[in-house]
Design a protein around this motif. Sequence first.
Motif, short mmCIF file in Angstrom:
data_model
loop_
_atom_site.label_atom_id
_atom_site.label_comp_id
_atom_site.label_asym_id
_atom_site.label_seq_id
_atom_site.Cartn_x
_atom_site.Cartn_y
_atom_site.Cartn_z
N HIS A 66 0.82 -1.22 0.00
CA HIS A 66 0.00 0.00 0.00
C HIS A 66 0.85 1.27 0.00
CE1 HIS A 66 -3.32 -2.71 0.83
NE2 HIS A 66 -2.75 -3.12 1.95
N ASP A 69 -0.65 4.34 -1.50
CA ASP A 69 -1.92 4.79 -0.93
C ASP A 69 -1.70 5.06 0.57
OD1 ASP A 69 -4.47 5.30 -0.08
OD2 ASP A 69 -5.37 3.52 -0.99
N ARG A 72 -4.64 4.30 3.01
CA ARG A 72 -4.87 2.86 3.19
C ARG A 72 -3.77 2.25 4.05
NH1 ARG A 72 -6.97 -1.53 0.21
NH2 ARG A 72 -6.85 -3.35 1.62
#
Length: 231
Positions: A66, A69, A72
């Motif tokens: 991740h 992101d 996230r």
Amino acid sequence: MFDSVIEFTAGLIAALAQPLNSTALAIIVFTLGVRLLLLPFGVMQARGERSRARLAPEVQKLRKRHGRDPERLRRELSALYAREKTSPLAGCLPGVAQMPFFMVMYQVFISSTIAGNANALLTHGLFGVPLGQQFASTVAGFGLLSGPTLVFAGLFLMLLAVAFITSQRIRRTTSDEVQPDFLRRVMPLLPFGTVLAAAVLPLAAGIYLLVTTSWTAGERAFLHRPALAGH
């Protein structure tokens, strides 16, 4: 209520100073007592560090998965730490826990009066330097190259040595799980803040800092041996 705490602390230090025949030694004994009282927090910190070391591989996998992101990744890391009942900042707990004791010590040695009476502790000293005196006033009163100034210089050198040892250990044990990146770069520098603090605080507070940071260095070396072995 805070005034009563200051009064009690001043009385305790004065009582300790009588059999020890030294207020500076009384401060050392007081500090050791505080750290002994806070030892359970140190044990909790050691357990937290071992948990974080164990989770390091999983943390790395989450970062790779991740990394693009951030939101996230933050959620996944928070869930991981919550599931394992630990935190990347759990090591701050002992320092936060002892802040009230440090603030009381600071107030004891900057207060000219306690409970309406003159603060007699301010007249006590270490090698001729009043415990309530600061480095700047010592230099102004005695000169840069003087015995009293050398007392502060010795204190600074000992604090610097302890800070260096602590900083090196932080560099060795701080992993990529600590985010953001700037925090990993700043954390090894934080121990040196004690030297700067001692330069503006009363001598008594500087003694407290030296004893408590030395305790911390020894405590971490003893309690965190399993964590170090796992790195």
